[in-house]
Design a protein around this motif. Structure first.
Motif, PDB file in Angstrom:
ATOM      1  N   ALA A   1       0.770  -1.240   0.008  1.00 29.14           N
ATOM      2  CA  ALA A   1       0.076   0.017  -0.060  1.00 29.14           C
ATOM      3  C   ALA A   1       0.640   1.277   0.059  1.00 29.14           C
ATOM      4  CB  ALA A   1      -0.897  -0.011   1.267  1.00 29.14           C
ATOM      5  N   GLN A   2       1.852   1.292   0.672  1.00 30.11           N
ATOM      6  CA  GLN A   2       2.829   2.315   0.641  1.00 30.11           C
ATOM      7  C   GLN A   2       3.559   2.877  -0.790  1.00 30.11           C
ATOM      8  OE1 GLN A   2       6.340   1.585   3.269  1.00 30.11           O
ATOM      9  NE2 GLN A   2       7.052   3.518   2.804  1.00 30.11           N
ATOM     10  N   LEU A   3       3.704   1.587  -1.480  1.00 25.95           N
ATOM     11  CA  LEU A   3       4.212   1.843  -2.683  1.00 25.95           C
ATOM     12  C   LEU A   3       3.175   2.192  -3.756  1.00 25.95           C
ATOM     13  CD1 LEU A   3       6.862  -1.105  -2.759  1.00 25.95           C
ATOM     14  CD2 LEU A   3       7.370   1.351  -2.515  1.00 25.95           C
ATOM     15  N   ASP A   4       1.959   2.135  -3.338  1.00 26.62           N
ATOM     16  CA  ASP A   4       0.719   2.493  -4.216  1.00 26.62           C
ATOM     17  C   ASP A   4       0.726   1.656  -5.381  1.00 26.62           C
ATOM     18  OD1 ASP A   4       0.202   4.730  -2.739  1.00 26.62           O
ATOM     19  OD2 ASP A   4       1.548   6.098  -3.831  1.00 26.62           O
ATOM     20  N   LEU A   5       0.997   0.232  -5.119  1.00 28.42           N
ATOM     21  CA  LEU A   5       0.776  -0.639  -5.854  1.00 28.42           C
ATOM     22  C   LEU A   5      -0.786  -1.218  -6.151  1.00 28.42           C
ATOM     23  CD1 LEU A   5       3.864  -3.079  -5.006  1.00 28.42           C
ATOM     24  CD2 LEU A   5       3.611  -1.358  -6.698  1.00 28.42           C
ATOM     25  N   THR A   6      -1.179  -1.560  -7.173  1.00 25.29           N
ATOM     26  CA  THR A   6      -2.546  -1.406  -7.283  1.00 25.29           C
ATOM     27  C   THR A   6      -2.904  -2.397  -8.653  1.00 25.29           C
ATOM     28  OG1 THR A   6      -3.138   0.232  -8.846  1.00 25.29           O
ATOM     29  CG2 THR A   6      -3.433   0.664  -6.286  1.00 25.29           C
ATOM     30  N   GLY A   7      -3.886  -2.887  -8.477  1.00 25.52           N
ATOM     31  CA  GLY A   7      -4.309  -3.810  -9.746  1.00 25.52           C
ATOM     32  C   GLY A   7      -3.512  -5.041  -9.896  1.00 25.52           C
ATOM     33  N   ALA A   8      -3.116  -5.233 -11.396  1.00 26.35           N
ATOM     34  CA  ALA A   8      -2.139  -5.990 -11.719  1.00 26.35           C
ATOM     35  C   ALA A   8      -0.843  -6.159 -10.837  1.00 26.35           C
ATOM     36  CB  ALA A   8      -2.141  -6.297 -13.086  1.00 26.35           C
ATOM     37  N   ARG A   9      -0.551  -5.043 -10.693  1.00 23.57           N
ATOM     38  CA  ARG A   9       1.097  -5.021 -10.274  1.00 23.57           C
ATOM     39  C   ARG A   9       1.077  -5.143  -8.668  1.00 23.57           C
ATOM     40  NH1 ARG A   9       6.074  -4.831 -12.259  1.00 23.57           N
ATOM     41  NH2 ARG A   9       7.208  -2.954 -11.543  1.00 23.57           N
ATOM     42  N   ARG A  10      -0.194  -5.003  -8.011  1.00 23.72           N
ATOM     43  CA  ARG A  10      -0.119  -5.393  -6.559  1.00 23.72           C
ATOM     44  C   ARG A  10      -0.252  -6.895  -6.530  1.00 23.72           C
ATOM     45  NH1 ARG A  10      -4.393  -7.167  -3.478  1.00 23.72           N
ATOM     46  NH2 ARG A  10      -4.243  -6.667  -0.887  1.00 23.72           N
ATOM     47  N   GLN A  11      -0.961  -7.550  -7.547  1.00 24.94           N
ATOM     48  CA  GLN A  11      -1.137  -8.954  -7.698  1.00 24.94           C
ATOM     49  C   GLN A  11       0.430  -9.708  -7.816  1.00 24.94           C
ATOM     50  OE1 GLN A  11      -3.863 -10.874  -6.463  1.00 24.94           O
ATOM     51  NE2 GLN A  11      -2.256 -12.422  -6.622  1.00 24.94           N
ATOM     52  N   ASP A  12       0.828  -8.969  -8.650  1.00 22.32           N
ATOM     53  CA  ASP A  12       2.358  -9.378  -9.025  1.00 22.32           C
ATOM     54  C   ASP A  12       3.171  -9.641  -7.908  1.00 22.32           C
ATOM     55  OD1 ASP A  12       1.819  -9.927 -11.721  1.00 22.32           O
ATOM     56  OD2 ASP A  12       2.857  -7.988 -12.479  1.00 22.32           O
ATOM     57  N   ALA A  13       3.349  -8.367  -6.979  1.00 23.52           N
ATOM     58  CA  ALA A  13       4.105  -8.489  -5.772  1.00 23.52           C
ATOM     59  C   ALA A  13       3.647  -9.393  -4.596  1.00 23.52           C
ATOM     60  CB  ALA A  13       3.751  -6.960  -5.194  1.00 23.52           C
ATOM     61  N   ILE A  14       2.256  -9.559  -4.631  1.00 24.29           N
ATOM     62  CA  ILE A  14       1.984 -10.592  -3.617  1.00 24.29           C
ATOM     63  C   ILE A  14       2.284 -12.074  -4.271  1.00 24.29           C
ATOM     64  CG2 ILE A  14      -0.157 -11.943  -2.970  1.00 24.29           C
ATOM     65  CD1 ILE A  14      -1.575  -9.214  -3.105  1.00 24.29           C
ATOM     66  N   ASN A  15       2.207 -12.513  -5.586  1.00 23.81           N
ATOM     67  CA  ASN A  15       2.649 -13.764  -6.118  1.00 23.81           C
ATOM     68  C   ASN A  15       4.110 -13.947  -6.059  1.00 23.81           C
ATOM     69  OD1 ASN A  15       0.068 -14.003  -6.923  1.00 23.81           O
ATOM     70  ND2 ASN A  15       0.485 -13.495  -9.141  1.00 23.81           N
ATOM     71  N   ARG A  16       4.887 -12.819  -6.000  1.00 23.43           N
ATOM     72  CA  ARG A  16       6.425 -12.984  -5.825  1.00 23.43           C
ATOM     73  C   ARG A  16       6.772 -13.241  -4.556  1.00 23.43           C
ATOM     74  NH1 ARG A  16       5.226 -12.648 -10.245  1.00 23.43           N
ATOM     75  NH2 ARG A  16       6.009 -11.780 -12.016  1.00 23.43           N
ATOM     76  N   PHE A  17       5.926 -12.566  -3.641  1.00 26.81           N
ATOM     77  CA  PHE A  17       6.170 -12.685  -2.221  1.00 26.81           C
ATOM     78  C   PHE A  17       6.024 -14.254  -1.768  1.00 26.81           C
ATOM     79  CE2 PHE A  17       4.639 -12.845   2.251  1.00 26.81           C
ATOM     80  CZ  PHE A  17       5.335 -12.302   2.897  1.00 26.81           C
ATOM     81  N   LYS A  18       4.786 -14.788  -2.332  1.00 22.49           N
ATOM     82  CA  LYS A  18       4.528 -16.137  -2.142  1.00 22.49           C
ATOM     83  C   LYS A  18       5.707 -17.115  -2.412  1.00 22.49           C
ATOM     84  CE  LYS A  18      -0.608 -15.396  -1.945  1.00 22.49           C
ATOM     85  NZ  LYS A  18      -2.054 -15.840  -2.390  1.00 22.49           N
ATOM     86  N   GLN A  19       5.752 -17.017  -3.862  1.00 19.35           N
ATOM     87  CA  GLN A  19       7.074 -17.570  -4.328  1.00 19.35           C
ATOM     88  C   GLN A  19       8.285 -17.721  -3.330  1.00 19.35           C
ATOM     89  OE1 GLN A  19       7.646 -15.827  -8.351  1.00 19.35           O
ATOM     90  NE2 GLN A  19       5.703 -16.730  -9.060  1.00 19.35           N
ATOM     91  N   GLY A  20       8.777 -16.503  -2.791  1.00 19.31           N
ATOM     92  CA  GLY A  20       9.827 -16.476  -2.072  1.00 19.31           C
ATOM     93  C   GLY A  20       9.412 -16.924  -0.720  1.00 19.31           C
ATOM     94  N   SER A  21       8.290 -16.985  -0.100  1.00 20.99           N
ATOM     95  CA  SER A  21       7.779 -17.894   1.029  1.00 20.99           C
ATOM     96  C   SER A  21       7.693 -19.276   1.115  1.00 20.99           C
ATOM     97  CB  SER A  21       6.562 -17.199   1.727  1.00 20.99           C
ATOM     98  OG  SER A  21       5.540 -17.264   1.003  1.00 20.99           O
ATOM     99  N   ASP A  22       7.779 -19.888  -0.395  1.00 23.21           N
ATOM    100  CA  ASP A  22       7.608 -21.251  -0.418  1.00 23.21           C
ATOM    101  C   ASP A  22       8.777 -21.984  -0.065  1.00 23.21           C
ATOM    102  OD1 ASP A  22       7.878 -23.663  -2.571  1.00 23.21           O
ATOM    103  OD2 ASP A  22       5.999 -23.266  -2.083  1.00 23.21           O
ATOM    104  N   SER A  23       8.710 -23.137   0.619  1.00 19.44           N
ATOM    105  CA  SER A  23       9.779 -24.044   1.111  1.00 19.44           C
ATOM    106  C   SER A  23      10.882 -24.391   0.029  1.00 19.44           C
ATOM    107  CB  SER A  23       9.284 -25.227   1.900  1.00 19.44           C
ATOM    108  OG  SER A  23       8.458 -25.811   0.875  1.00 19.44           O
ATOM    109  N   GLY A  24      10.400 -24.368  -1.096  1.00 23.62           N
ATOM    110  CA  GLY A  24      11.300 -24.713  -2.338  1.00 23.62           C
ATOM    111  C   GLY A  24      12.192 -23.570  -2.726  1.00 23.62           C
TER     112      GLY A  24
END
Length: 263
Positions: A83-106
């Motif tokens: 929210a601080q970076l003002d990420l919205t829409g597809a860009r916000r979802q991209d950030a969430i997806n990358r975060f999930k990838q990084g938190s994956d055990s693999g």
């Protein structure tokens, strides 16, 4: 064009033989210039920006998982940063997806940093901005756990940053946070701990001369200039971190100037 110029210059300097040599050299120059003109700098910068963005949020997810699990507070912290970076829409979802990838055990840290280094190997400013972004995010809750520091320290090592320089950068970022939002300091505070933090935020000792402090300040402000960072490949939607960092540096510098001017 260059081959014609080379031939003419060669002829006047040394006759037909040098004219031929000038023609050949000019031909190679024209080919090189043509390749450079066909190079798509916009596409290359976009590629660098995407790698930077991917690396920040994947490593951020990896940091959140450092203690074994991603807790609700860390998820909330990540949402706050997005929210601080003002990420919205597809860009916000991209950030969430990358975060999930990084938190994956693999997830593996080394290949990600290796990918980043393909575009940042000769760009020290880009490497520094990555570390600053990771430290800013790791410190978003006001502190950095040992496991988080260990991961960012490993990243620094992979980027070629020495342990001494990494500690200096951590001290600077932590000190700069004290001046987030502008701050308001009384005269008594400027002679104590806040003044000490101000010097740390600039990266100088209290014994530094006015000229040394000004050079350090100008260097930091240049490093965080938006136009320079965008040109190097820092994504525009992550420029808010650099802008806020510049504001913190400015407040710290103003505090030092005020204190020294009152002597």
């Amino acid at each position: 064009m260059a081959k014609i110029i080379g031939a003419i210059l060669g002829f006047f300097v040394g006759g037909p033989l040098l004219a031929l040599l000038g023609f050949v050299v000019g031909t190679f120059f024209d080919r090189g210039l043509g390749q450079a003109m066909r190079f798509n700098y916009g596409a290359e910068r976009e590629r660098i920006q995407n790698i930077f963005f991917d690396t920040v949020f994947r490593v951020m997810g990896h940091i959140a998982k450092a203690d074994g699990r991603v807790c609700e507070s860390e998820i909330a912290q990540t949402e706050a940063i997005i929210a601080q970076l003002d990420l919205t829409g597809a860009r916000r979802q991209d950030a969430i997806n990358r975060f999930k990838q990084g938190s994956d055990s693999g997830f593996q840290l080394e290949p990600q940093i290796s990918d980043f280094m393909t575009v940042a190997k000769s760009q020290p400013l880009l490497r520094q901005m990555l570390l600053e972004a990771l430290l800013t995010m790791a410190l978003a809750d006001g502190e950095m756990a040992d496991a988080e520091r260990d991961i960012v320290s490993r990243v620094a090592g992979y980027l070629g940053v020495s342990a001494h320089e990494f500690k200096r950068l951590v001290d600077m970022v932590m000190a700069q946070r004290q001046f987030h939002g502008g701050g308001s300091y009384s005269q008594s505070e400027t002679s104590g701990s806040e003044l000490k933090k101000a010097y740390q935020a600039i990266g100088v000792e209290a014994s530094a001369s006015d000229a040394e402090i000004k050079r350090a300040y100008r260097k930091l402000m240049s490093q965080h200039h938006p136009d320079k960072l965008v040109a190097k490949g820092v994504p525009e939607d992550m420029m808010k971190i650099a802008t806020e960092k510049a504001q913190e540096i400015q407040v710290a510098y103003d505090l030092i100037k005020k204190n020294r001017g009152s002597k």
